[in-house]
Design an enzyme around this catalytic site. Sequence first.
Site, PDB file in Angstrom:
ATOM      1  N   HIS A 248       0.819  -1.204   0.000  1.00 40.60           N
ATOM      2  CA  HIS A 248       0.000   0.000   0.000  1.00 40.60           C
ATOM      3  C   HIS A 248       0.859   1.264   0.000  1.00 40.60           C
ATOM      4  CE1 HIS A 248      -3.924   1.920   0.613  1.00 40.60           C
ATOM      5  NE2 HIS A 248      -3.320   2.760   1.425  1.00 40.60           N
TER       6      HIS A 248
ATOM      7  N   TYR B  12       4.441   0.459  -3.094  1.00 37.54           N
ATOM      8  CA  TYR B  12       4.211   0.111  -4.500  1.00 37.54           C
ATOM      9  C   TYR B  12       5.306  -0.843  -5.023  1.00 37.54           C
ATOM     10  CZ  TYR B  12       0.933   4.026  -4.365  1.00 37.54           C
ATOM     11  OH  TYR B  12      -0.106   4.862  -4.034  1.00 37.54           O
TER      12      TYR B  12
ATOM     13  N   GLU C 219      -8.172   7.672  -4.672  1.00 34.72           N
ATOM     14  CA  GLU C 219      -7.599   6.725  -3.715  1.00 34.72           C
ATOM     15  C   GLU C 219      -8.593   5.605  -3.448  1.00 34.72           C
ATOM     16  OE1 GLU C 219      -4.999   6.101  -1.676  1.00 34.72           O
ATOM     17  OE2 GLU C 219      -3.730   7.879  -1.647  1.00 34.72           O
TER      18      GLU C 219
ATOM     19  N   HIS D  78     -10.239   2.686  -0.809  1.00 36.21           N
ATOM     20  CA  HIS D  78     -10.469   2.253   0.569  1.00 36.21           C
ATOM     21  C   HIS D  78     -11.279   0.963   0.519  1.00 36.21           C
ATOM     22  CE1 HIS D  78     -10.114   4.237   4.739  1.00 36.21           C
ATOM     23  NE2 HIS D  78      -8.935   4.164   4.174  1.00 36.21           N
TER      24      HIS D  78
ATOM     25  N   ASP E 298      -5.739  14.854   1.008  1.00 33.79           N
ATOM     26  CA  ASP E 298      -4.690  14.845  -0.018  1.00 33.79           C
ATOM     27  C   ASP E 298      -4.753  16.102  -0.877  1.00 33.79           C
ATOM     28  OD1 ASP E 298      -3.403  12.483   0.617  1.00 33.79           O
ATOM     29  OD2 ASP E 298      -4.650  11.255  -0.690  1.00 33.79           O
TER      30      ASP E 298
ATOM     31  N   GLN F 192     -10.303   2.759  10.268  1.00 30.52           N
ATOM     32  CA  GLN F 192     -10.280   4.070  10.903  1.00 30.52           C
ATOM     33  C   GLN F 192     -11.702   4.562  11.172  1.00 30.52           C
ATOM     34  OE1 GLN F 192      -9.191   3.237   7.876  1.00 30.52           O
ATOM     35  NE2 GLN F 192      -7.151   4.049   7.439  1.00 30.52           N
TER      36      GLN F 192
END
Length: 738
Positions: free
Chosen positions: A49, A52, A93, A95, A117, A240
Site C-alpha cells: 500500500h 508500491y 484513492e 479504501h 490529499d 479508521q
Amino acid sequence: MTSVSGNPTIEDGLEHGLSRDEFKRITIILKRSPTYTELGIFSSMWSEHCSYKSSKKWLKTLPTKGDNVIQGPGENAGVISIGDGQAAVFKIESHNHPSFIEPYQGAATGVGGILRDVFTMGARPVANLNALRFGSPEHEKTRHLVSGVVAGIGGYGNCIGVPTVGGEVNFHPAYNGNNLVNAMTVGIANDDKIFYSAAAGCGNPVIYVGAKTGRDGIHGATMSSAEFNEDAEEKRPTVQVGDPFTEKLLLEACLELMESDAIIAIQDMGAAGLTSSSVEMAGKGGLGMTLNLDHVPVREEGMSAYEIMLSESQERMLMILDPAAQELAQGIFDKWGLDFAVIGGLNNTGHLQIIKNGICEANIPIDPMVDQSPEYDRPWVETPKQEPIKSLEHPANVSLLEVLEDLMGCPDLSSRRWIWEQYDHLVMNNTLVRPGGDAAVVRVNGSEKGIAMSVDCTPRYCLADPEIGGAQAVAEAWRNITATGARPLAITNNMNFGNPEKPEIMGQFVGCIRGMSEASSKLEFPVVSGNVSLYNETNGSAILPTPVIGGVGLLDDLSKFATISLKRPDEDIILVGSSVGWLGQSLYLREIHGLESGAPPALDLEEEKRNGDFVRKLIQNGHVSACHDISDGGLLTAVAEMAIASASSSQTLGVKLKNPTDIPDHAFFFGEEQSRYILSTNNSEIILREAKKYNVKTEILGKTSLDQVLTIDKIGNISVFKLFDVNEKWLPHYMQST
C-alpha cells in the site's frame, strides 16, 4: 538515554506482512535486530500500500508530463494549470478492504483521506466523485455493503460541505468477497500557492495539527496489502473512524494558514499515519527527523510508541513551519479548536529517531524506507486472447424493444438516482451538470469557466484483454469529458487488482498499464496522480482487473457546453463514429445470452482523437444541443438514456430511428464499438459537411419528436415513460427488498 531493541523474530515479521527476505534485509540495514516499533515502521513503509513494490516498475512507464502539468505523481495529489493563475488539484484513492470490513466508516474515511490529499496541496476541494464495485445483487452481503458504503460517502461529504457530483457503480460476482470503493476529489488553488511535502531546514520544528491520536486504524496499511479469508471480520479494529466536522475545521485552518508564508512543507497523515508522513517528508527533503512521542496529542491512555506511530486516526496533518511563524500558526489552530503540538525537529542525520518516555524506541535510516524500499519485477504472463464473436443469432422470441427494456432495467444500466440523491451534489452552488450524465461540470467560482470530471472503467474488457481494457478506460474518460464540450487535460488512476504474486494477475496489471500508457500518450491525457490497490482477493478468488480512470477537463466558456438530455423536437439524431456490430463482451451478450465471452471491441486511438476533437469543436461552435457518448449497452441504450434524461426536464421527447441496412439489427443497436457519440442538432448540414473535412464518419439516424415514444422503423415503439420507470425502479426496489 537507553535503547530498547526487543527481539522480534522472522515469524513476527511474517505476521506484519513482510517476507523472510525482507525481514533479513531489515536486520542487514540496521546491523541488528529491529525493535518492535522499528518492525512496525518498516512493515508499514514496505507494505504494498505504501511502497508500491510490485507496481512501481510499471508505473514509471506511464506518461506524466504535459503542457498543463504543474505536478505529476509523487506528491499528495496531481496539479494542472487551468489558466488565469489557477490550478486544478486532484487524485483518486482506494479504501477497498476497510469498506468491506466496515462499510460506513471504511467509505467515510476514504472520502476524508482523499479530501486531505487535495487541501494539503493548498486547494479548496470543490467536488467529490466515486467509483464503486459490488458483488452480485443475489449475494447475501451485497445489499448491506451498498447501503453502508453509500451512507458513509454521503455522511462524510455532506457534512464537510463538498458536493459529490459523479461516479459509477457496478455489480459482478467477482466482487462478492472484495468490494471496491475508490474516492476522488478535485480542488482549485492559485498556481503560485501550491504546497509540497519535502521537508527543509535543519532545526525547523515538526508540527502535529488536527485531531488526537487513538488506537483506530493500526495496521491499516498492512491489512490493505493482504488477501482476505474467513477472518475478514476480525480485522474490524484496523478500520479508521472518521469525523467530518473535525475535518472541516482542519480544512479551514490549513487554508487560512496557507495564506501566509508559514508552511515550509505539509503532509497528510494517511496510510501508516505518523510513520508515513514523517518518513516521506524527511526522505523527500534528504534530512533526518527526531520525534518525541510524549508530545503527540493522544485520546487514549498508555499508548505505546508502536501504537502512536502506526495509528491511522483521521483528520491529522504533519507540518514543517518557519520558526518565526509558529506563534501565528498556533493562534490559527487554537481559534479552530484543533490540537497544535511541536513533536520534534529536523536534522542532518538521515535517520528517523523515535523517543518515548526518554527511551529511544527507533533509530532507522530513512532512505531504505523510501528511495531504497523493495522493488520487485514480478513474473507475469500475458492474458490469452479471446477470439472475436463472428456472428450471434438474436433470440427469435425476443424483440429488440424487449431487449432494450431488459437492459435499461438491469443492475449495471439502471438509474443510480437512489444513490446520488443521498449525496449533496449542489452545495457550494457551482454544480452545473449533476450526476447522471457523461461527466459532471462544476463552475470555477467567480469565473465563466468550468471543470468537467468523470470516473470510468469497464472491467469485463480488462479481463478479456487487459491492454485494450486499460486503453479503453482512458479513452472513455476522455470521451465523457469531451461529450460536455470540455478539453480533457489529465487523469488520475486507481489500479485495483488481485494478488500480484500470481503471474496471471501480474499480467493483467502489466497489460492494463501498457494500454493506459498508449492511450494517455495518443490522447495527450497524462497521468498526474494515482493509487494502486493489490491483493483484492478472498480465499484466492480475485476481483476483475479494475483500473479506474478519473479524468479532468476544462470548459473555457460555460455558455457553450452540452448535456445528454434532448432539448427540442424535430432535431436530427446523428451518429458519430464507425459501427460494425461488435457484440464481444457486451452487456447485450451477458444479459440476453448469459455469456461473458469474446474479444472486447477494438480501439483505434487515432479515430478516438479525431472523432472527439470534432465533437468538441461542434459543441464549442454551438452546433449541438445534446451529446452522449456510446458505451455500455450500445447505441440504442445511449439514445434511450438521452430521451429518459428529457423526461426529468420540462419537456419529454421521443425519438424516431431508422433501421440499419448492412448490419443485423441486434448487433447494430447493442454493439459496443468505441469512439462513438450520439448528437442531437438542427445544424446537420453543417455537421455532415464538416465531418467530411475531418475524415469523421457520421450518419443521420432519425429525429427527435413530441410523441414521447422511442420508435424504430419497421420494428415498433416503446414509451419513454415506460423506459424511465424501468430504469428508475431497479435499485430502490432492490435496496428495499429483503
